[in-house]
Design an enzyme around this catalytic site. Structure first.
Site, mmCIF file in Angstrom:
data_model
loop_
_atom_site.group_PDB
_atom_site.id
_atom_site.type_symbol
_atom_site.label_atom_id
_atom_site.label_comp_id
_atom_site.label_asym_id
_atom_site.label_seq_id
_atom_site.Cartn_x
_atom_site.Cartn_y
_atom_site.Cartn_z
ATOM 1 N N GLU A 189 18.027 -18.378 -3.391
ATOM 2 C CA GLU A 189 17.736 -17.104 -4.042
ATOM 3 C C GLU A 189 17.310 -17.326 -5.498
ATOM 4 O O GLU A 189 16.362 -16.699 -5.982
ATOM 5 C CB GLU A 189 18.974 -16.196 -3.946
ATOM 6 N N GLU A 206 8.988 -16.233 -8.052
ATOM 7 C CA GLU A 206 8.210 -15.010 -7.846
ATOM 8 C C GLU A 206 7.880 -14.265 -9.134
ATOM 9 O O GLU A 206 6.867 -13.580 -9.184
ATOM 10 C CB GLU A 206 8.872 -14.081 -6.825
ATOM 11 N N LYS A 244 13.635 -16.327 -6.999
ATOM 12 C CA LYS A 244 13.521 -15.401 -8.128
ATOM 13 C C LYS A 244 12.661 -16.011 -9.242
ATOM 14 O O LYS A 244 11.757 -15.372 -9.761
ATOM 15 C CB LYS A 244 14.923 -15.068 -8.638
ATOM 16 N N ARG A 262 5.978 -0.302 -5.903
ATOM 17 C CA ARG A 262 5.898 -1.042 -4.643
ATOM 18 C C ARG A 262 4.973 -2.259 -4.737
ATOM 19 O O ARG A 262 5.003 -3.114 -3.865
ATOM 20 C CB ARG A 262 5.371 -0.110 -3.549
ATOM 21 N N ASN A 280 -2.706 2.808 5.499
ATOM 22 C CA ASN A 280 -1.773 1.676 5.350
ATOM 23 C C ASN A 280 -1.649 1.015 6.714
ATOM 24 O O ASN A 280 -1.620 1.710 7.731
ATOM 25 C CB ASN A 280 -0.376 2.163 4.953
ATOM 26 N N GLY A 281 -1.527 -0.296 6.720
ATOM 27 C CA GLY A 281 -1.381 -0.999 7.994
ATOM 28 C C GLY A 281 -2.570 -1.913 8.232
ATOM 29 O O GLY A 281 -3.359 -2.152 7.312
ATOM 30 N N TRP A 340 -2.807 -2.734 -1.569
ATOM 31 C CA TRP A 340 -2.379 -4.134 -1.720
ATOM 32 C C TRP A 340 -3.276 -4.896 -0.754
ATOM 33 O O TRP A 340 -3.155 -4.747 0.471
ATOM 34 C CB TRP A 340 -0.909 -4.274 -1.354
ATOM 35 N N HIS A 364 17.480 -36.782 1.038
ATOM 36 C CA HIS A 364 16.622 -37.035 2.193
ATOM 37 C C HIS A 364 15.163 -36.697 1.912
ATOM 38 O O HIS A 364 14.373 -36.574 2.853
ATOM 39 C CB HIS A 364 17.127 -36.246 3.409
ATOM 40 N N LYS A 392 6.922 -4.502 -3.280
ATOM 41 C CA LYS A 392 8.345 -4.188 -3.112
ATOM 42 C C LYS A 392 8.673 -3.941 -1.652
ATOM 43 O O LYS A 392 9.747 -4.264 -1.180
ATOM 44 C CB LYS A 392 8.672 -2.951 -3.950
ATOM 45 N N CYS A 428 0.825 -1.210 0.000
ATOM 46 C CA CYS A 428 0.000 0.000 0.000
ATOM 47 C C CYS A 428 0.858 1.258 0.000
ATOM 48 O O CYS A 428 1.915 1.290 0.626
ATOM 49 C CB CYS A 428 -0.883 0.029 1.231
HETATM 50 C C1 F6R Z 1 12.475 -11.013 -3.489
HETATM 51 C C2 F6R Z 1 12.061 -9.903 -2.704
HETATM 52 C C3 F6R Z 1 11.520 -10.133 -1.326
HETATM 53 C C4 F6R Z 1 12.257 -9.186 -0.374
HETATM 54 C C5 F6R Z 1 11.659 -9.256 1.042
HETATM 55 C C6 F6R Z 1 12.442 -8.392 2.020
HETATM 56 O O1 F6R Z 1 12.955 -10.633 -4.721
HETATM 57 O O2 F6R Z 1 12.184 -8.809 -3.150
HETATM 58 O O3 F6R Z 1 11.651 -11.444 -0.916
HETATM 59 O O4 F6R Z 1 13.600 -9.538 -0.356
HETATM 60 O O5 F6R Z 1 10.329 -8.835 1.019
HETATM 61 O O6 F6R Z 1 12.446 -7.056 1.625
HETATM 62 P P1 F6R Z 1 13.471 -6.029 2.210
HETATM 63 O O7 F6R Z 1 14.828 -6.401 1.766
HETATM 64 O O8 F6R Z 1 13.033 -4.707 1.669
HETATM 65 O O9 F6R Z 1 13.369 -6.096 3.708
#
Ligand code: F6R
Length: 607
Positions: free
Chosen positions: A480, A487, A484, A27, A98-99, A72, A503, A602, A2
């Site tokens: 990671e 997502e 990626k 975001r 927001n929240g 969001w 396992h 984001k 949001c």
């Molecule tokens: C993956 C991604 C999320 C963030 C996570 C933490 O590509 O972007 O998994 O890494 O939400 O976000 P930050 O680093 O902003 O605390």
């Protein structure tokens, strides 16, 4: 997640609000809306992109006071009715929020008993209704908002406009809100990036702050009514607008920016002669570093994976116990906090609610937390008050890439600095520093000729699932890579330390199952090689990320992607890049919105 934008001034509010929403789009959100005060309160809101909202605002809405929101969804689906702003039953108050209101069910029940009809399924709408009831008793807007917030449990970044008052009231508790001071105008946003084009002079509200905004400017007070001590911050240039330039998407731009971002991260921080590193923001003397009993690293998602690399680097170089923790779990596991230990909160946005809560919990128990953060003056950075900025520059794509590399690099720098106070020689320090300085050039070299990424993409896009494997520092790289691909390409992915594969996950392997193996030429190479054999024996298709010239390993692969040779601990800074490219190309090929994947945000500002 949001986002909030608000404007009070002399200009037409509508175009300023819509532009503000555009700057919040990165975001992640699923609906948006604006409320502008004129003879009453005009509200426009729509599910989908801001573009749809702006198409809907066909007639000019006159008014110089307004608030806006990107939502969001948390409570109630992403539709037009649940979109913010929410208008009160009498049309006198509109809010954006927001929240999360934790006691919203009870508040809704009370409102319904009083005959107030609620329109949406959201928790936020109750705020508009409560404020309207309070105003109806004759309270001034600031008094009404202060009173109703005392009855609310949860978090808020709240903005309210009123049909009968030329004011905006804003309040913060656990959800960021920033006021920008212009000339005869005031801006509000949940994200300082969105204010940059208007002003660099901003006030980050603290939890428990409220602000009254009117034609004279603004006044920030506490819930008690006393003046707040919140002071002005001047935003740095680097927060400015980010353009795509020659790139089609922010993600690929940011992948390519990794070399330069890494240079920025290392610049001025290494001391070659002494074979050490100086991270000034840590504010720790060598004697203090020597006395640290253990290190805990806390983060979410990609940042957690950087923490896992940090854990290995710190144990290896500084010989101090280190553990990486999932922030959302750490907060509620009643962890034992040693005040002498170091806690590192790792976050790109510096706004992640789970990480911020964990920081507060540690501090409450007497522990000290250092931030490893990208966004300057973000909530976590300010809450910690000390730490390291990773200097990635603005990251716009939801999928984190260059921030991952710089978080990992910052933690390696930390490990070198700590290690030099305790365990290894200046010579070893110089070797590590020299190797680290060569990585940006190696990233550029690799990106100029990234190998058979398209073949790897073809192997994963039709798969039921993709398994990612790696050992040691390559295990977090595998996680990671899996995150990626999952997502942004929406392909089910799993990541396992390669030795753990037998396992359980081995049961999934069948002829043609794609397995991405990260296997640099380090001390674990032959162990990983055995796991590759186990996969091949079951018909799996091996996509191997390995070191240039390592033909022995390359021969085992169906698709072999070579990255430049590097020191083992630094290898994640190179091996992660092909995984980013595979995810990017796969998402593109599947026709997905690469920079704004569905359901994701984001900056994740709810727990
Ligand atoms: C993956 C991604 C999320 C963030 C996570 C933490 O590509 O972007 O998994 O890494 O939400 O976000 P930050 O680093 O902003 O605390």
């Amino acid at each position: 997640m949001c986002g909030i934008f608000g404007y009070y001034g002399r200009r037409d509010a509508t175009p300023i609000l819509v532009e503000g929403l555009r700057r919040l789009e990165y975001r992640g959100y699923d609906s948006s809306g604006i409320a502008v005060k004129n003879n009453g309160i005009n509200i426009y809101k729509k599910s989908g992109k801001v573009e749809r909202l702006s198409e809907m605002i066909t007639t000019e809405v006159e008014g110089t006071i307004g608030i806006a929101h990107t939502r969001w969804a948390t409570h109630g689906e992403a539709n037009d009715i649940n979109a913010h702003p929410h208008l009160s039953f009498d049309g006198k108050v509109a809010i954006v929020h927001n929240g999360i209101i934790e006691n919203f069910r009870e508040v809704r029940r009370n409102l319904t008993q009083k005959g107030v009809e609620l329109n949406s399924e959201t928790d936020s709408e109750v705020l508009a209704q409560l404020i309207a009831l309070e105003l109806a008793k004759g309270s001034k807007p600031i008094v009404a908002v202060r009173r109703i917030l005392k009855r609310i449990h949860g978090t808020w970044g709240l903005c309210a406009v009123f049909s009968d008052h030329d004011q905006i009231i804003v309040a913060r508790n656990g959800s960021p809100l920033v006021i920008g001071k212009g000339t005869d105008e005031t801006f509000i946003s949940s994200d300082p990036h969105a204010l940059m084009e208007h002003t660099q002079e901003v006030y980050f509200l603290e939890d428990g702050d409220l602000a009254e905004i009117d034609h004279t400017g603004f006044k920030i007070t506490r819930m008690s009514g006393q003046l707040s001590s919140t002071e002005v911050t001047v935003l740095e240039e680097e927060w400015g607008e980010v353009e795509l330039g020659e790139y089609p998407h922010f993600m690929i731009k940011e992948i390519h920016e990794q070399a330069e971002a890494l240079r920025q991260c290392i610049a001025g921080r290494t001391r070659h002669k002494q074979g050490t590193v100086k991270l000034g923001g840590l504010k720790l003397t060598p004697a203090e570093m020597r006395a640290i009993p253990h290190v805990r690293l806390i983060g979410c998602g990609t940042s957690l994976h950087a923490c896992q690399i940090g854990q290995i680097a710190i144990e290896e170089l500084a010989r101090v116990p280190a553990v990486a923790h999932v922030a959302s779990e750490f907060r509620y596991n009643n962890s034992v906090i040693n005040p002498k230990a170091i806690h590192l909160a790792v976050s790109q946005s510096g706004e992640t609610a789970d990480t911020l809560s964990a920081v507060k919990e540690i501090q409450l128990k007497g522990g000290s937390v250092w931030g490893i953060i990208n966004v300057v003056a973000s909530s976590i950075a300010r809450q910690c008050g000390m730490g390291v900025y990773i200097h990635s520059g603005p990251e716009q794509a939801v999928a984190s890439t260059k921030a991952f590399s710089n978080m990992a690099a910052s933690l390696i720098l930390f490990a070198i600095q700590m290690g030099r106070t305790r365990s290894f020689s200046a010579e070893r320090g110089r070797e590590l520093i020299d190797n680290l300085h060569t990585i940006p050039g190696q990233i550029e070299k690799y990106l100029a000729n990234p190998g058979p990424i398209a073949e790897a993409v073809d192997a994963v896009i039709g798969a039921k699932s993709v398994l990612f494997l790696g050992r040691g520092v390559s295990a977090p790289v595998a996680r990671e890579g899996a995150l990626k691909l999952m997502e942004i390409a929406y392909i089910p992915c799993m990541a396992y330390p390669a030795g753990e594969m037998k396992h359980g996950p081995i049961a999934l392997l069948e002829k043609g199952s794609p397995v991405v193996v990260i296997a640099p030429n380090d001390k674990l190479k032959y162990k990983t090689l055995s796991n590759i054999q186990e996969c091949k024996a079951r018909g799996a298709k091996i996509i191997l990320i390995h070191e240039e010239g390592d033909d022995e390993l390359a021969e085992e692969a169906d698709i072999s992607i070579a990255v430049p040779k590097s020191e083992g601990l630094l290898s994640p800074l190179l091996t992660v890049i092909p995984t980013q490219l595979i995810a990017y190309q796969a998402a593109l090929k599947l026709g997905h919105d690469v920079d704004r994947p569905r359901n994701l945000a984001k900056s994740v500002t709810v727990e």
